[in-house]
Motif scaffolding. Structure first.
Motif, PDB file in Angstrom:
ATOM      1  N   ASP A 148      -3.353  -6.258  -8.202  1.00  0.00           N
ATOM      2  CA  ASP A 148      -3.830  -5.691  -9.468  1.00  0.00           C
ATOM      3  C   ASP A 148      -3.393  -6.543 -10.652  1.00  0.00           C
ATOM      4  N   GLU A 149      -2.120  -6.918 -10.611  1.00  0.00           N
ATOM      5  CA  GLU A 149      -1.559  -7.700 -11.711  1.00  0.00           C
ATOM      6  C   GLU A 149      -2.316  -9.032 -11.856  1.00  0.00           C
ATOM      7  N   PHE A 150      -2.616  -9.624 -10.703  1.00  0.00           N
ATOM      8  CA  PHE A 150      -3.357 -10.891 -10.733  1.00  0.00           C
ATOM      9  C   PHE A 150      -4.710 -10.709 -11.414  1.00  0.00           C
ATOM     10  N   LEU A 151      -5.419  -9.661 -11.001  1.00  0.00           N
ATOM     11  CA  LEU A 151      -6.769  -9.450 -11.541  1.00  0.00           C
ATOM     12  C   LEU A 151      -6.739  -9.251 -13.053  1.00  0.00           C
ATOM     13  N   VAL A 152      -5.737  -8.526 -13.527  1.00  0.00           N
ATOM     14  CA  VAL A 152      -5.626  -8.297 -14.969  1.00  0.00           C
ATOM     15  C   VAL A 152      -5.318  -9.604 -15.695  1.00  0.00           C
ATOM     16  N   GLN A 153      -4.308 -10.331 -15.174  1.00  0.00           N
ATOM     17  CA  GLN A 153      -3.857 -11.515 -15.906  1.00  0.00           C
ATOM     18  C   GLN A 153      -4.811 -12.695 -15.778  1.00  0.00           C
ATOM     19  N   ALA A 154      -5.515 -12.792 -14.652  1.00  0.00           N
ATOM     20  CA  ALA A 154      -6.427 -13.925 -14.466  1.00  0.00           C
ATOM     21  C   ALA A 154      -7.732 -13.671 -15.196  1.00  0.00           C
ATOM     22  N   ASN A 155      -7.935 -12.433 -15.621  1.00  0.00           N
ATOM     23  CA  ASN A 155      -9.171 -12.061 -16.320  1.00  0.00           C
ATOM     24  C   ASN A 155     -10.398 -12.455 -15.492  1.00  0.00           C
ATOM     25  N   VAL A 156     -10.370 -12.034 -14.235  1.00  0.00           N
ATOM     26  CA  VAL A 156     -11.437 -12.378 -13.286  1.00  0.00           C
ATOM     27  C   VAL A 156     -12.737 -11.672 -13.679  1.00  0.00           C
ATOM     28  N   LYS A 157     -13.844 -12.408 -13.609  1.00  0.00           N
ATOM     29  CA  LYS A 157     -15.134 -11.847 -14.044  1.00  0.00           C
ATOM     30  C   LYS A 157     -15.619 -10.732 -13.124  1.00  0.00           C
ATOM     31  N   ASP A 158     -15.476 -10.988 -11.829  1.00  0.00           N
ATOM     32  CA  ASP A 158     -16.006 -10.031 -10.861  1.00  0.00           C
ATOM     33  C   ASP A 158     -14.879  -9.629  -9.903  1.00  0.00           C
ATOM     34  N   PRO A 159     -14.025  -8.699 -10.343  1.00  0.00           N
ATOM     35  CA  PRO A 159     -12.812  -8.372  -9.579  1.00  0.00           C
ATOM     36  C   PRO A 159     -13.102  -7.910  -8.151  1.00  0.00           C
ATOM     37  N   ASP A 160     -14.236  -7.249  -7.937  1.00  0.00           N
ATOM     38  CA  ASP A 160     -14.515  -6.714  -6.600  1.00  0.00           C
ATOM     39  C   ASP A 160     -14.784  -7.811  -5.581  1.00  0.00           C
ATOM     40  N   ASN A 161     -15.236  -8.946  -6.058  1.00  0.00           N
ATOM     41  CA  ASN A 161     -15.593 -10.011  -5.122  1.00  0.00           C
ATOM     42  C   ASN A 161     -14.669 -11.220  -5.189  1.00  0.00           C
ATOM     43  N   PHE A 162     -13.553 -11.103  -5.930  1.00  0.00           N
ATOM     44  CA  PHE A 162     -12.656 -12.248  -5.999  1.00  0.00           C
ATOM     45  C   PHE A 162     -11.927 -12.405  -4.661  1.00  0.00           C
ATOM     46  N   PRO A 163     -11.858 -13.631  -4.122  1.00  0.00           N
ATOM     47  CA  PRO A 163     -11.239 -13.794  -2.800  1.00  0.00           C
ATOM     48  C   PRO A 163      -9.700 -13.731  -2.816  1.00  0.00           C
ATOM     49  N   PHE A 164      -9.172 -12.827  -2.031  1.00  0.00           N
ATOM     50  CA  PHE A 164      -7.737 -12.772  -1.769  1.00  0.00           C
ATOM     51  C   PHE A 164      -7.531 -13.023  -0.283  1.00  0.00           C
ATOM     52  N   VAL A 165      -6.367 -13.566   0.060  1.00  0.00           N
ATOM     53  CA  VAL A 165      -5.985 -13.661   1.472  1.00  0.00           C
ATOM     54  C   VAL A 165      -4.566 -13.116   1.570  1.00  0.00           C
ATOM     55  N   VAL A 166      -4.330 -12.227   2.524  1.00  0.00           N
ATOM     56  CA  VAL A 166      -2.993 -11.650   2.687  1.00  0.00           C
ATOM     57  C   VAL A 166      -2.287 -12.342   3.846  1.00  0.00           C
ATOM     58  N   ILE A 167      -1.021 -12.702   3.603  1.00  0.00           N
ATOM     59  CA  ILE A 167      -0.233 -13.357   4.650  1.00  0.00           C
ATOM     60  C   ILE A 167       1.059 -12.580   4.886  1.00  0.00           C
ATOM     61  N   GLY A 168       1.294 -12.217   6.144  1.00  0.00           N
ATOM     62  CA  GLY A 168       2.580 -11.645   6.538  1.00  0.00           C
ATOM     63  C   GLY A 168       3.402 -12.774   7.129  1.00  0.00           C
ATOM     64  N   ASN A 169       4.456 -13.173   6.429  1.00  0.00           N
ATOM     65  CA  ASN A 169       5.216 -14.359   6.852  1.00  0.00           C
ATOM     66  C   ASN A 169       6.486 -13.964   7.604  1.00  0.00           C
ATOM     67  N   LYS A 170       7.094 -14.925   8.222  1.00  0.00           N
ATOM     68  CA  LYS A 170       8.360 -14.811   8.975  1.00  0.00           C
ATOM     69  C   LYS A 170       8.184 -14.093  10.316  1.00  0.00           C
ATOM     70  N   ILE A 171       7.049 -14.336  11.012  1.00  0.00           N
ATOM     71  CA  ILE A 171       6.878 -13.670  12.307  1.00  0.00           C
ATOM     72  C   ILE A 171       7.729 -14.322  13.398  1.00  0.00           C
ATOM     73  N   ASP A 172       8.480 -15.372  13.015  1.00  0.00           N
ATOM     74  CA  ASP A 172       9.373 -15.996  13.997  1.00  0.00           C
ATOM     75  C   ASP A 172      10.623 -15.166  14.272  1.00  0.00           C
ATOM     76  N   VAL A 173      10.866 -14.136  13.457  1.00  0.00           N
ATOM     77  CA  VAL A 173      12.089 -13.325  13.653  1.00  0.00           C
ATOM     78  C   VAL A 173      11.985 -12.490  14.936  1.00  0.00           C
TER      79      VAL A 173
END
Lengths: 492, 205
Positions: B104-129
């Motif tokens: 949410d914070e990104f969308l507000v601060q980046a002032n994205v034109k089309d928030p619904d279609n802006f590409p995000f990718v989620v990464i869960g890191n540290k799966i080596d534990v």
């Protein structure tokens, strides 16, 4: 003063001495020993002026042992090695999770010895947590741990480290420890204003990006960016000798000026555009050509300028000396942003201000310091509340811009016109229909009248009624037509 | 214009402090891992040239500070980004819970034109534990990503270079798509403007 100087320096004036020490590269071992004994004597005699002079010359305060004695003296901090501190009984500070994450990632460049590193990390944790618990109203920030790691390396005695960092925090760093980062960012504006005084043309390039490129250097007093412990200590010697946290900002400007050619060359290389020639960035108005598309690259170059360029002692001294010169020639009180943007409770205007020597002791008496800190925190809270309300207002469903409004207005207007045109045309149609009917009626009545003159008069009365109706219809049609015409033109 | 200039894909990596943003970036760009990355203060980027289906692009990967007080600085960096990578640490529940607010914070601060279609990718890191240290299951993460708008999800180990390439490949492709759609959108917006202006003109006659 001269009585404590080594014999070979006695004949020189103080100004000459600074030049002599400054010119020697590097300071030979026997000269360093001589300087050490001189520093020890000056320290014992509490000769502040001489200590300042020696701190700002080649090799600075020489080593950690001397620094742990002289830094507090330069800053006027009363340190009692016997006075212990106990943080275990105080409630935890809200930022301790963050602190432990940053301690895991401290001592990256030095020391090399792993056992020493672990020992330092453990001491660092106690030190930061101790200072934070003693100042629960202050907020921890990333970069503070870089400062604290230098303190823990220089001060072998934990009590001394704690007292030094506590006082350094309260007197010089507290602006960075308000609820938001704003008071830090406001300090950075000094960089642009100062550059405007020193090199206005270069400032046009520099000022095209937000000065937060310097944030890590300023927040950490360069500890985050300088990879050599010795080099960093030289910078701190200067800063503490000048007793003001405005100096790091002046140092940053000095670095930018010193490495101006490197910065512009790199900008050209990485952006593929020309910036160094007269016709590009020396023009009077507007943003330099080509720069607008390369602001990210410029930010990156400026944020790395300290870490990548400031590498040898000669350069460091050049940079530091010119920063002190800038401070004398262009004191912050002459800079616009300093007057308008910096809070009156800021360290830069109170406990860490460059001009005017308010002794530390006077702040420590009668709660003067704690009153000042309370006022600053109250002001910060009020600003935070204001900001919160503004944020809520700004994040309501987005207000339309004036362009959007204009577009909507025009669109509505077109729709209304279309509707109105439709209504008008119906109106006109009806009017014309009535008109045509009246004309026909009129023609018919004319015929009827003609017939009635010569034929049977049975229908006479009837015909008269029709004639009257027809002329009435004509009138109505005329009025209708006029109204229709008016409404059509009235639209525009 | 875009054909003359090299395409730059601006990618911002966000997430709580200590989730491994710097490590992911370093692993992707330099193929290295170190236990000794300093905490990031402010923001800076590293470039990487790569080819996406024969198209040469430069990825500009921005590494940012995770501490909350640095969040408000995003306005200065996020503008013009083509993709945002949201990282959490699979051993840290709080970092997982923050994902949505980082978005949410990104969308507000980046002032994205089309928030619904802006590409995000989620990464869960540290799966080596070790498995028992892991607090966020893949299933839970998938559910969140579905809820946030079917965001692509990857589980990575920056330490052991697991899945990092694959994740950034999707990041690059989605960023390129976004960059191209923006160019298209600019043209489209211009066309609409002309149309509206034209309409207005015809009425004025």
């Amino acid at each position: 003063m001269s009585s404590i100087l080594p014999p070979e320096w006695v004949e020189m004036e103080l100004g000459d001495m600074s030049k002599s020490i400054f010119n020697e590269l590097p300071l030979s071992e026997d000269k360093a020993d001589l300087k050490k004994s001189c520093l020890e004597t000056a320290c014992a005699l509490q000769d502040g002026q001489l200590l300042k002079l020696l701190a700002e010359t080649r090799d600075g305060l020489i080593d950690s042992k001397l620094r742990s004695k002289i830094w507090p003296q330069l800053l006027g901090f009363p340190i009692d090695p016997q006075l212990g501190y106990d943080f275990t009984s105080s409630p935890p500070h809200k930022d301790e999770d963050q602190v432990s994450k940053d301690i895991d990632r401290s001592f990256v460049y030095y020391p090399q010895n792993e056992a020493r590193k672990q020992e330092l990390k453990s001491r660092l944790s106690d030190l930061i947590v101790g200072v934070l618990r003693a100042n629960p109203e202050l907020h921890y920030y990333q970069g503070y741990h870089d400062i604290a790691s230098i303190v823990v390396m220089v001060f072998e005695n934990d009590n001394e480290a704690f007292q030094f960092l506590s006082l350094l925090t309260q007197f010089h760093l507290r602006d960075h420890m308000m609820s938001s980062i704003d008071s830090s960012v406001q300090q950075l504006e000094i960089i642009g204003d100062l550059m405007g005084c020193i090199d206005p043309k270069f400032n046009r390039v520099i000022s095209s990006v937000n000065p937060i490129y310097s944030l890590s250097s300023i927040l950490s007093l360069f500890a985050h960016n300088i990879q050599s412990f010795e080099d960093l200590c030289l910078i701190w010697d200067f800063v503490f000798a000048e007793k003001t946290m405005v100096l790091p900002l002046y140092i940053y400007v000095s670095v930018l000026v010193y490495f101006k050619e490197e910065i512009l060359t790199k900008l050209e290389e990485e952006s593929g555009s020309s910036f160094s020639s007269e016709d590009t960035y020396f023009e009077e108005d507007d943003l330099p050509m080509n720069l607008e598309n390369n602001l990210d690259i410029l930010h990156s170059i400026l944020t790395n300028v300290v870490g990548e360029n400031l590498g040898n002692e000669f350069e460091i001294f050049q940079v530091l000396h010119s920063s002190v010169e800038y401070l004398q020639n262009h004191p912050p009180s002459q800079l616009k942003c300093f007057q308008t943007r910096i809070s009156e409770f800021s360290v830069l205007k109170t406990t860490s201000k460059p001009e005017g020597d308010v002794p530390v002791s006077s702040y420590l008496e009668d709660d003067r310091l704690s009153t000042l800190i309370t006022k600053q925190i109250d002001e910060d809270k009020a600003k935070a509340e204001k900001r919160r309300l503004q944020l809520i207002a700004s994040r309501r469903p987005r207000k339309t811009s004036s362009m959007d409004n204009l577009r909507k207005y025009l669109y509505d207007r077109v729709l209304i016109n279309r509707n109105r045109k439709l209504k008008v045309s119906m109106f006109v149609k009806i009017s014309f229909t009535i008109g045509i009917l009246s004309f026909l009626l009129h023609y018919y009545t004319d015929k009827a009248q003609f017939r009635s003159l010569y034929g049977a008069g049975v229908n006479g009365v009837h015909n008269m009624v029709i004639v009257k109706f027809a002329s009435f219809s004509n009138t109505v049609a005329g009025i209708n037509f006029g109204a229709a015409k008016e409404s059509v033109f009235g639209l525009f | 214009m875009s054909s003359r200039k090299k395409t730059i894909l601006k990618v911002i990596i966000l997430g709580d402090s200590g989730v491994g943003k710097t490590s992911l970036m370093q692993q992707f760009i330099n193929g290295k891992f170190s236990n000794q990355y300093k905490a990031t203060i402010g923001a800076d980027f590293l470039p990487k040239d790569l080819a996406i289906d024969d198209k040469q692009v430069t990825m500009q990967i921005w590494d940012t500070a995770g501490q909350e007080r640095f969040q408000s600085l995003g306005v200065a960096f996020y503008r013009g980004s083509d993709c945002c990578v949201l990282v959490y640490d699979v051993t840290n529940t709080k970092s997982f819970e923050s994902i949505s607010s980082w978005k949410d914070e990104f969308l507000v601060q980046a002032n994205v034109k089309d928030p619904d279609n802006f590409p995000f990718v989620v990464i869960g890191n540290k799966i080596d534990v070790e498995e028992n240290k892991r607090l966020i299951s893949g299933k839970k993460a998938q559910a969140l990503c579905a809820q946030l708008g079917n965001l692509p999800y990857f589980e990575t180990s920056a330490k052991e270079a697991v899945n990092v390439e694959q994740a950034f490949d999707v990041v690059a492709r989605n960023a390129l798509q976004q960059e191209e759609s923006l160019e298209f959108a600019d043209d489209y917006t211009d066309a609409v403007n002309i149309h509206v202006d034209g309409d207005n003109g015809s009425c004025a006659c």
